[in-house]
Design an enzyme around this catalytic site. Structure first.
Site, PDB file in Angstrom:
ATOM      1  N   LEU A 148       0.859  -1.180   0.000  1.00  0.00           N
ATOM      2  CA  LEU A 148       0.000   0.000   0.000  1.00  0.00           C
ATOM      3  C   LEU A 148       0.897   1.232   0.000  1.00  0.00           C
ATOM      4  O   LEU A 148       1.928   1.253   0.673  1.00  0.00           O
ATOM      5  CB  LEU A 148      -0.889   0.026   1.243  1.00  0.00           C
ATOM      6  CG  LEU A 148      -2.110  -0.892   1.274  1.00  0.00           C
ATOM      7  CD1 LEU A 148      -2.706  -0.903   2.677  1.00  0.00           C
ATOM      8  CD2 LEU A 148      -3.156  -0.453   0.264  1.00  0.00           C
ATOM      9  N   ASP A 149       0.505   2.269  -0.744  1.00  0.00           N
ATOM     10  CA  ASP A 149       1.245   3.530  -0.712  1.00  0.00           C
ATOM     11  C   ASP A 149       1.286   4.065   0.723  1.00  0.00           C
ATOM     12  O   ASP A 149       0.365   3.807   1.513  1.00  0.00           O
ATOM     13  CB  ASP A 149       0.567   4.576  -1.595  1.00  0.00           C
ATOM     14  CG  ASP A 149       0.648   4.233  -3.074  1.00  0.00           C
ATOM     15  OD1 ASP A 149       1.542   3.459  -3.447  1.00  0.00           O
ATOM     16  OD2 ASP A 149      -0.191   4.743  -3.847  1.00  0.00           O
ATOM     17  N   PRO A 150       2.319   4.838   1.082  1.00  0.00           N
ATOM     18  CA  PRO A 150       2.352   5.443   2.422  1.00  0.00           C
ATOM     19  C   PRO A 150       1.075   6.218   2.754  1.00  0.00           C
ATOM     20  O   PRO A 150       0.603   6.183   3.889  1.00  0.00           O
ATOM     21  CB  PRO A 150       3.571   6.368   2.353  1.00  0.00           C
ATOM     22  CG  PRO A 150       4.481   5.687   1.380  1.00  0.00           C
ATOM     23  CD  PRO A 150       3.562   5.088   0.340  1.00  0.00           C
TER      24      PRO A 150
END
Length: 317
Positions: free
Chosen positions: A46-48
């Site tokens: 997952l993206d930050p």
């Protein structure tokens, strides 16, 4: 002499609710440390910016992480309309600002465009690799590289609400779908631009939302165990889901005890009732102990493809 692995032998899957602002790898390493696991792996970063479901596989469960990586996902996303950014999310720089001049009918028509089977060109700000380097590294240097459109499927795209310039959608999609790209493309279709300001993954495969735990909850359990002079595993391990839940959609083949030894040595064994080329979940004996996955061949034999190490046997050998 073989190097001894650190950590304990523990097999299972933690449904982590990742917080915003941290990388998936950082979250993974924290979970691994809390459980004192000898190995760990996640099932799709997952993206930050994003929050939500990040299945973390511990021990032998890592052998089946690819099947979760390939599974469908579900997201809740909020987009800010009227502004386009270079990363298609709020971590990027605003590159264009335009007024909102679309009608509700135009919005609904635009949403319909994304449902079903489509082709998507991945964002330059993605982890896909070009000549061995992630695309986002080229993007950070201002280099645009060619990307081929890839087939994706959006099974559901539900309109949740539009408040001012913030649009919220619920999206159920196939693997490899970039929600940021959907939002960016939608903004261009509407003529106003858009970018993601909130992204939450609410489902991976069949896993239930209410089984997720946060790093804070895990940390609190470790602290409680220390206060009560308990082994942290006595509080943590009950949170683990069985590793065969990663392949729960595969049909089960139960191999009798008489054939178990041959199978666990990598030999094909005869079973009946399944079509050739079928991937199956293998269990052994009357206890139906999960030992891995296999494939039925044309001769009616079950050939093991990925077997787990049974720790009781490993200790004995």
């Amino acid at each position: 002499m073989a190097r001894r692995s650190k950590g304990r032998f523990i097999d299972g899957i933690v449904l982590l609710d990742k917080a915003t602002g941290m990388s998936s790898n950082f979250a993974l390493q924290r979970v691994k440390r809390f459980f004192n696991a000898n190995k760990a792996g996640h099932t799709g970063a997952l993206d930050p910016l994003a929050t939500g479901m990040l299945p973390v596989c511990l021990g032998e469960a890592t052998k089946f992480s690819q099947h979760l990586l390939d599974s469908d996902k579900r997201y809740l996303v909020t987009a800010k309309l009227g502004q386009r950014t270079d990363t298609s999310d709020s971590d990027g720089e605003v590159v264009q600002t335009r007024p909102l001049e679309f009608t509700e009918a135009q919005l609904m028509s635009a949403l319909e465009h994304f449902r079903g089977d489509t082709q998507q060109v991945p964002s330059m700000y993605s982890a896909l690799k070009y000549q061995g380097q992630p695309l986002y590294k080229y993007a950070r240097e201002g280099i645009e590289v060619p990307r081929e459109a890839r087939p994706i499927t959006v099974f559901e795209l539900n309109f949740i609400g539009l408040e001012g310039d913030e649009l919220t959608l619920d999206i159920h999609c196939s693997k490899g779908t970039y929600i940021r790209t959907i939002i960016d493309d939608l903004g261009e279709m509407l003529g106003c631009g858009a970018h993601v300001i909130m992204l939450r993954r609410t489902q991976v495969a069949h896993y239930p939302y209410d089984k997720m735990v946060t790093l804070e909850q895990l940390e609190a359990l470790v602290a409680k165990a220390q206060e009560e002079q308990l082994d942290p595993s006595s509080l943590l391990d009950s949170l683990l889901l069985p590793m065969d839940t990663a392949v729960a959609d595969f049909p089960e083949v139960n191999v009798p005890d008489a054939s178990a030894a041959y199978l666990m040595q990598g030999q094909a064994v005869r079973v009946s009732g399944l079509v050739a080329d079928t991937l199956v979940r293998i269990t052994l004996g009357t206890e139906r102990r999960f030992v891995g996955i296999g494939e039925m061949n044309q001769d009616g034999l079950l050939a093991p493809k990925r077997l787990v190490v049974l720790h009781d046997q490993a200790k004995a050998s």
